[in-house]
Design a protein around this motif. Structure first.
Motif, short mmCIF file in Angstrom:
data_model
loop_
_atom_site.label_atom_id
_atom_site.label_comp_id
_atom_site.label_asym_id
_atom_site.label_seq_id
_atom_site.Cartn_x
_atom_site.Cartn_y
_atom_site.Cartn_z
N UNK A 56 0.81 -1.21 0.00
CA UNK A 56 0.00 0.00 0.00
C UNK A 56 0.84 1.26 0.00
N UNK A 57 1.98 1.20 -0.64
CA UNK A 57 2.92 2.32 -0.65
C UNK A 57 3.18 2.87 -2.04
N UNK A 58 2.24 2.69 -2.95
CA UNK A 58 2.42 3.27 -4.28
C UNK A 58 2.40 4.80 -4.17
N UNK A 59 3.29 5.48 -4.88
CA UNK A 59 3.26 6.95 -4.86
C UNK A 59 2.00 7.48 -5.53
N UNK A 60 1.72 8.76 -5.32
CA UNK A 60 0.50 9.35 -5.88
C UNK A 60 0.50 9.35 -7.40
N UNK A 61 1.67 9.21 -8.00
CA UNK A 61 1.76 9.19 -9.46
C UNK A 61 1.34 7.85 -10.06
N UNK A 62 1.17 6.82 -9.21
CA UNK A 62 0.77 5.49 -9.67
C UNK A 62 -0.53 5.08 -9.01
N UNK A 63 -1.30 4.26 -9.71
CA UNK A 63 -2.56 3.79 -9.15
C UNK A 63 -2.84 2.36 -9.61
N UNK A 64 -3.54 1.60 -8.76
CA UNK A 64 -3.99 0.26 -9.15
C UNK A 64 -5.19 0.44 -10.07
N UNK A 65 -5.01 0.10 -11.34
CA UNK A 65 -6.06 0.33 -12.33
C UNK A 65 -7.02 -0.84 -12.46
N UNK A 66 -6.57 -2.04 -12.08
CA UNK A 66 -7.45 -3.21 -12.12
C UNK A 66 -6.83 -4.32 -11.29
N UNK A 67 -7.66 -5.31 -10.96
CA UNK A 67 -7.18 -6.43 -10.17
C UNK A 67 -7.28 -6.16 -8.68
N UNK A 68 -6.83 -7.15 -7.89
CA UNK A 68 -6.95 -7.01 -6.44
C UNK A 68 -5.84 -7.71 -5.69
N UNK A 69 -5.74 -7.40 -4.39
CA UNK A 69 -4.75 -7.98 -3.49
C UNK A 69 -5.47 -8.43 -2.23
N UNK A 70 -5.26 -9.68 -1.82
CA UNK A 70 -5.81 -10.20 -0.58
C UNK A 70 -4.67 -10.65 0.32
N UNK A 71 -4.76 -10.28 1.62
CA UNK A 71 -3.79 -10.70 2.62
C UNK A 71 -4.51 -11.55 3.66
N UNK A 72 -4.18 -12.83 3.68
CA UNK A 72 -4.81 -13.76 4.61
C UNK A 72 -6.33 -13.69 4.52
N UNK A 73 -6.86 -13.58 3.30
CA UNK A 73 -8.29 -13.56 3.07
C UNK A 73 -8.92 -12.19 3.14
N UNK A 74 -8.17 -11.16 3.55
CA UNK A 74 -8.70 -9.81 3.66
C UNK A 74 -8.43 -9.03 2.38
N UNK A 75 -9.50 -8.54 1.76
CA UNK A 75 -9.37 -7.76 0.54
C UNK A 75 -8.82 -6.38 0.87
N UNK A 76 -7.69 -6.05 0.27
CA UNK A 76 -7.03 -4.78 0.57
C UNK A 76 -7.34 -3.69 -0.44
N UNK A 77 -8.16 -4.00 -1.42
CA UNK A 77 -8.42 -3.03 -2.49
C UNK A 77 -9.01 -1.74 -1.95
N UNK A 78 -9.88 -1.85 -0.92
CA UNK A 78 -10.53 -0.66 -0.37
C UNK A 78 -9.98 -0.27 1.00
N UNK A 79 -8.79 -0.78 1.36
CA UNK A 79 -8.23 -0.47 2.68
C UNK A 79 -7.93 1.02 2.81
N UNK A 80 -8.25 1.56 3.99
CA UNK A 80 -7.94 2.96 4.26
C UNK A 80 -6.50 3.09 4.69
#
Length: 536
Positions: A56-80
Motif C-alpha cells: 500500500x505504498x504506491x506513490x501518488x503518481x501510480x494507481x492500481x487500475x485493475x485487479x486485487x490484493x488479498x492478505x490472509x483472506x482480507x481484501x485490501x483493495x478498499x483499505x484505508x
C-alpha cells in the motif's frame, strides 16, 4: 482448499495521469503459509512496483487500475490509510534494500527497532527493549546491547542491513517482503541471515516474498519463482524447474547470465605460468605489511596486510563486512588519517612520501568506481559535466574539444552521445554505472579501484558491466583492485584473489588455486556458503 497468505489477482498498475501507461499488467501470484516466493527480473521489470502495491505504498503518481490484493483472506483493495498503517509492521513486514535511506540517522538503532514493536504491541518499555535486543541478535548481530546504542553511521553496511532485518521480523509478520535483503552482505553473513529467516518461517509460518536479482539465491531459498519482464509475468513455477529448465527466452537469458561463466579467464596451466612470470616483474600496486588503527578504536582495522597487483591484471579482495576491505581501499586512495605503518607503493614509489606534484599525478593514475553510482554522481550535473570534472580539477589538458572527449569516453563504455546532457535520474542503474566507469577511466589511469561496482545491479546488467571491465582491461592495460562479497564474481573477473578476515589476509594466490585449493578454514567456509545453482 489452501488459504493463501497473499493472493494477487490480475493486478495492473498504471500512471495516475495516463492510465494507458502500465507498469504492471495482469500480474497474478500467490504465497502460502510458510512458503517463499522469489520474484526475479531486470531493473525496471516491475518488481519494486509490485512490492509497493502489496504494501500500500504506491506513490501518488501510480494507481492500481485493475485487479486485487488479498492478505490472509482480507481484501485490501478498499483499505484505508489507517488500516494500511495497522498492517504495515505487524501482519506485513518489510526488509528494504537500502539501509542508509531507511534508517533514521538521528536515532540510535535500538530505538528504531523498539519503535516498530511499541507501535503494534501494548508492552512496557523494558519488555520492548528486551524484544528489540532479541530481534537484533536473531538478525545475526553480535553484542546487540552495544550495537543498539550506536547510530546508523557508526555501523558497517552489513550491520545496517541486519538492523533492517530485525525491524522487519520483530513482530513475526504473516508476510515478509524482502527487497534484496542480502545484496550488501558477504556469503557467510548472507547464509546466516537467510537461515534465520528460514527458522522464523518454520516457527511462525511467515510467508516470504523475496525480491531479488540473485538467481543463485532464488534457486537455493525459494520454493517457487515468478519471472517479471516489462511488468508482465513471463514464467512461473517451482524454482528448480524454472531455473534449470526455463521455457521462455527472457528466463533463458537470465539463467545464461549466471551460469554461462568461465571458471577462469585463461586455462589453469596458463594462469600458473603467468603467475610465475609476474612474480618476478615489478608490481603496479604493492602493499607491504600495512597496519592501521582508526582513531579511538580499540583494535587495528588492518594487521600487517600485504598484497600486490601486476600491470594489466585484476586482484579481487573478498571477505565479510568489517574484514578490512574498505580500509585497504582508503589506504590506497590516501583517505586514512593518523599513523599508519607499512608501505603502499605505486610503480615502486611510496605514496606516503610524495610531493604535491606527485600526489596530483597519483590522483590521475589511481581512480575509483563505487558501489552506488546514484550516490557518487552529482544529481544536478549532466553526464558531460560529471565526465569533464576530473579533467578540470586535476588540470589535465586534452587534444580534442570537450564534446569530443565526452563522446569518446561514452563510446568506450557502450553509451551514445545522446546521453551527454542527461542527469543521473534520467539513466538506468546500468547506465549510471557505465558513466561512473567512464569518469574513472577518462584520466587514463593505471589502477582502478572497483568497490562493489555491480552489487546493486540485476544479473543481466552485472554481466554487461563485467564484460565491459574485462574488455577495457584488454584494450587499455588497466589494473583493477576489485572489492566484492560475491565469490562467483571474483572467480569470473580476477586473476588473483586475496581473502581478508579481521584485518588480516588469510589466503591469497591465483583465483583458481584459492577456489580449488583453499588454504584457510575461513576460505573454505566462504566457498561452502555460496548459494547452489545448477542449470541444465
Amino acid at each position: 482448499m489452501i488459504l493463501m497468505v497473499l493472493d494477487v489477482n490480475d493486478l495492473s498498475v498504471s500512471l495516475t495521469h495516463d492510465p494507458e501507461q502500465q507498469l504492471l499488467r495482469g500480474v497474478s501470484l500467490s504465497i502460502a503459509h510458510g512458503e517463499t516466493l522469489a520474484v526475479v527480473g531486470a531493473s525496471g521489470s516491475g518488481k519494486t512496483t509490485l512490492a509497493n502495491a502489496v504494501l500500500g505504498l504506491l506513490p501518488s503518481t501510480l494507481t492500481v487500475s485493475s485487479g486485487g490484493i488479498e492478505l490472509d483472506g482480507q481484501n485490501l483493495s478498499a483499505a484505508t490509510e489507517t488500516q494500511w498503517r495497522q498492517l504495515r509492521g505487524s501482519a506485513l513486514g518489510l526488509v528494504p534494500q537500502d539501509p542508509l535511506s531507511n534508517l533514521d540517522p538521528l536515532y540510535r538503532t535500538g530505538r528504531q527497532v523498539e519503535e516498530v514493536i511499541t507501535l503494534h504491541q501494548r508492552i512496557s518499555s523494558h519488555e520492548a527493549r528486551e524484544r528489540s535486543l532479541a530481534a537484533l541478535e536473531n538478525a545475526g548481530l553480535n553484542e546487540p546491547a552495544e550495537l543498539a546504542e550506536r547510530y546508523p553511521h557508526q555501523l558497517s553496511g552489513g550491520q545496517r542491513q541486519r538492523v533492517l532485518i530485525a525491524i522487519g521480523t520483530a513482530n513475526a509478520p504473516k508476510l515478509l517482503i524482502a527487497d534484496e535483503p542480502t545484496s550488501a552482505l558477504d556469503v557467510t553473513v548472507q547464509r546466516r541471515i537467510l537461515d534465520r529467516l528460514h527458522t522464523i518461517q518454520n516457527e511462525t509460518g511467515t510467508a516470504i516474498l523475496l525480491i531479488t536479482h540473485d538467481l543463485r539465491l532464488a534457486a537455493e531459498r525459494a520454493h517457487r519463482v515468478v519471472v517479471l519482464h516489462d511488468g508482465v509475468v513471463v514464467e512461473t513455477g517451482e524454482s528448480s524447474t524454472v531455473l534449470n529448465h526455463p521455457t521462455q527466452a527472457y528466463t533463458k537469458a537470465l539463467v545464461a547470465a549466471v551460469t554461462d561463466v568461465p571458471v577462469t579467464q585463461v586455462p589453469v596451466a596458463e594462469v600458473t605460468a603467468a603467475s610465475a612470470v609476474e612474480s618476478a616483474a615489478p608490481a603496479l600496486l604493492d602493499v607491504r605489511d600495512l597496519t592501521y588503527t582508526y582513531p579511538r578504536a580499540s583494535a587495528p582495522a588492518l594487521r600487517e596486510v600485504s598484497l600486490s597487483i601486476a600491470p594489466g591484471k585484476t586482484l579481487a579482495l573478498v571477505g565479510e563486512s568489517g574484514s578490512g576491505k574498505t580500509t585497504v581501499t582508503r589506504a590506497v586512495l590516501q583517505l586514512l588519517h593518523g599513523p599508519m605503518s607499512g608501505e603502499v607503493l605505486i610503480d615502486g614509489t611510496n605514496i606516503q612520501n610524495t610531493s604535491r606534484t606527485d600526489r596530483a599525478r597519483y590522483r590521475r593514475d589511481v581512480r575509483a568506481v563505487f558501489q552506488d553510482p546514484g550516490a557518487s554522481l552529482n544529481p544536478t550535473r549532466s553526464v558531460a559535466a560529471s565526465l569533464l570534472e576530473p579533467l578540470r580539477s586535476l588540470g589535465i589538458e586534452t587534444s580534442g574539444r570537450p564534446d569530443e572527449v565526452v563522446a569518446e569516453a561514452l563510446a568506450a563504455v557502450g553509451l551514445s552521445p545522446e546521453h551527454t546532457d542527461r542527469i543521473p535520474r534520467e539513466l538506468s542503474g546500468g547506465q549510471k554505472q557505465r558513466v561512473a566507469i567512464a569518469r574513472a577511466l577518462i584520466t587514463n589511469p593505471k589502477l582502478v579501484i572497483c568497490d562493489e561496482p555491480i552489487s546493486a545491479l540485476d544479473v543481466l546488467v552485472q554481466r554487461q558491466v563485467l564484460d565491459l571491465l574485462a574488455q577495457l582491461q584488454a584494450d587499455l592495460g588497466v589494473s583493477y583492485l576489485f572489492i566484492t562479497h560475491d565469490l562467483a564474481v571474483a572467480r569470473r573477473i580476477a586473476h588473483e584473489t586475496a581473502v581478508m578476515r579481521q584485518g588480516r589476509v588469510v589466503d591469497s594466490g591465483s583465483t583458481e588455486r584459492v577456489f580449488t585449493e583453499p588454504r584457510s578454514d575461513y576460505t573454505r567456509e566462504l566457498l561452502s556458503a555460496i548459494p547452489a545453482f545448477s542449470a541444465a
